[in-house]
Design an enzyme around this catalytic site. Sequence first.
Site, mmCIF file in Angstrom:
data_model
loop_
_atom_site.group_PDB
_atom_site.id
_atom_site.type_symbol
_atom_site.label_atom_id
_atom_site.label_comp_id
_atom_site.label_asym_id
_atom_site.label_seq_id
_atom_site.Cartn_x
_atom_site.Cartn_y
_atom_site.Cartn_z
ATOM 1 N N ARG A 31 42.022 38.594 33.590
ATOM 2 C CA ARG A 31 41.297 37.682 32.964
ATOM 3 C C ARG A 31 41.584 37.629 31.331
ATOM 4 O O ARG A 31 41.521 36.811 30.513
ATOM 5 C CB ARG A 31 39.551 38.073 33.039
ATOM 6 N N HIS A 309 35.164 48.107 31.655
ATOM 7 C CA HIS A 309 34.886 47.670 30.228
ATOM 8 C C HIS A 309 33.713 48.287 29.639
ATOM 9 O O HIS A 309 33.009 47.543 28.928
ATOM 10 C CB HIS A 309 34.582 45.986 30.370
ATOM 11 N N ASP A 372 33.963 42.557 36.524
ATOM 12 C CA ASP A 372 35.441 42.161 36.719
ATOM 13 C C ASP A 372 36.272 43.333 36.199
ATOM 14 O O ASP A 372 35.933 44.190 35.561
ATOM 15 C CB ASP A 372 35.674 40.915 35.708
ATOM 16 N N GLU A 373 37.779 43.221 36.679
ATOM 17 C CA GLU A 373 38.756 44.044 36.252
ATOM 18 C C GLU A 373 38.436 45.664 36.124
ATOM 19 O O GLU A 373 38.352 46.331 35.150
ATOM 20 C CB GLU A 373 39.174 43.662 34.965
ATOM 21 N N ALA A 374 37.555 45.839 37.234
ATOM 22 C CA ALA A 374 37.305 47.243 37.425
ATOM 23 C C ALA A 374 38.344 48.194 38.060
ATOM 24 O O ALA A 374 38.335 48.791 39.148
ATOM 25 C CB ALA A 374 35.867 47.514 38.091
#
Length: 563
Positions: A31, A309, A372-374
């Site tokens: 993303r 994040h 997200d994006e873990a």
Amino acid sequence: MVTARSLGPHARSPSKGLLVTSPSAPDRPGRRRRILPALLCSLALVATAAAAAGTATAASPGPARASAGEPGPYDRIVPAPAATETHDGPYTIDAATAIRVPARSGEARRVGEYLAGVLRPSTGYELPVTARPGRGIVLRLTEGEHRLGSEGYRLDVTAGGVSIRAPKPAGLFHGVQTLRQLLPAAVERNSPQPGPWTVAGGSVTDSPRYAYRGAMLDVSRHFFTVEQVKRYIDQLALYKINKLHLHLSDDQGWRIAIDSWPRLATYGGSTQVGGGPGGHYTKQDYREIVRYAADRFLEVVPEIDMPGHTNAALASYAQLNCDGVAPPLYTGTAVGFSSLCVPKEITYEFVDDVVRELAALTPGRYLHIGGDEAHATGHEDYVAFMDRAQAVVQKYGKTVVGWHQLTGARPAEGAVAQYWGTSGTEQAVVDAAKAGTRLVLSPANHAYLDMKYDKNTPLGLSWAGYVEVQKSYDWDPGTFVQGAPSSAVLGVEAPLWSETISTSDHIEYLAFPRVAGIAELGWSPASALDWDAYRLRLAAQGPRWSALGIDYYRSPQVPWPAG
């Protein structure tokens, strides 16, 4: 106008490397896969779009015929209303005009005072807000008109005055935004203007397609002050946006004070992308943003992104790391490398404290937990973590919102998944929607405001492609996720990530004109969505944005009025 000079660190407000892609990132672009453009490059803006515009017909006069001194007709309103009629009998606001509100209605009076605050500087008129009956601008709460819902309204303009009726105060406020667009653009200026202040005769009956119409501002990559956030709120309110999603934490900065974990803000919030001082909101700062947004009928949706994040949190407290060693603060733009320690019980004490304090500050129903994006979190750990984090959010009376990766775990009952993909084909999202998970649509290749308009755009990213104004507008939230029931769509949101932006000028240049189109997708009936008609209505907003001091992108796809 965004120029080489305005891209510098001192453009309008104080400014608060290279892409390093996480080695654990999947082949599909993330993303927020990052490159940092050369912010000081110059931009040759388009001086005119007449050649691309075509010629407006007499039945639908094009914006090229409009000037800042003419009242706006009903076919230039953004978002497009559900129904309009025009008739004779324009009304002119003058020195005798009063704004009339119901007696004993503090909320209606608040809307009336807001309208007076918009009109007084430019008109120079007193415009008293009074409960005395009479002509002028009349705001009425009419609970019997249930068909309009909690945000709908009816606006009527005759020679005798203006009437806005709505079942709820939010509808009155949205009606006021429509009235603003029916007045000459010069009404938005902060100094006396010559007028006249004439509103064409007609009526509008209006209510939104979707209940959730949001815009997200990332204050983690670069910090934005309370005043900068307020400025953006005012701009969003004009287009009937009703949710402000604040991305309050990420690898580069933690932006909200948490009393039980004070170093999150004082240390974790002390930097930003590229270095710099960063910053954070005190609890009083955050309350002021919430209050200001509520006065404009926007609900604040706070986000604490986790379990990834999270470098700012991990740097602030060593015990949140599995090895007990705090990493250094981070000022780059890579994604997917950080993770809370899922097996440690202190992780959930941290989550509980943060959610408890943030929920207490937030009167709105939603609390966003990212997800997200873990990439640094194994799948089993991710599922286990999201189970516990969602339970904490529900424990404190809030509805869970997560990025659509939440659907790869076990979405809680009533949870909302925010879709940021580009294809609309993710089966986990479809299955979750069929099982009752509601969706907020933010496809990155249409709704992400931080995508460049074209290769020459001096700000923004391009991992999801270039997103010109037509591409931003030309999609249907009801059908974008293929196979998901349209009834699962709660609404739309326009996210603005801040790797490359640090001033209000930057925000405005990337948001406008695209955020107006996302607002229309959320508000207007599907039958009203048509690019050829929209580009003419959008062009009519240009003089209004100029009057408001909004530094917008002059897309060559739109026939902006000359001058």
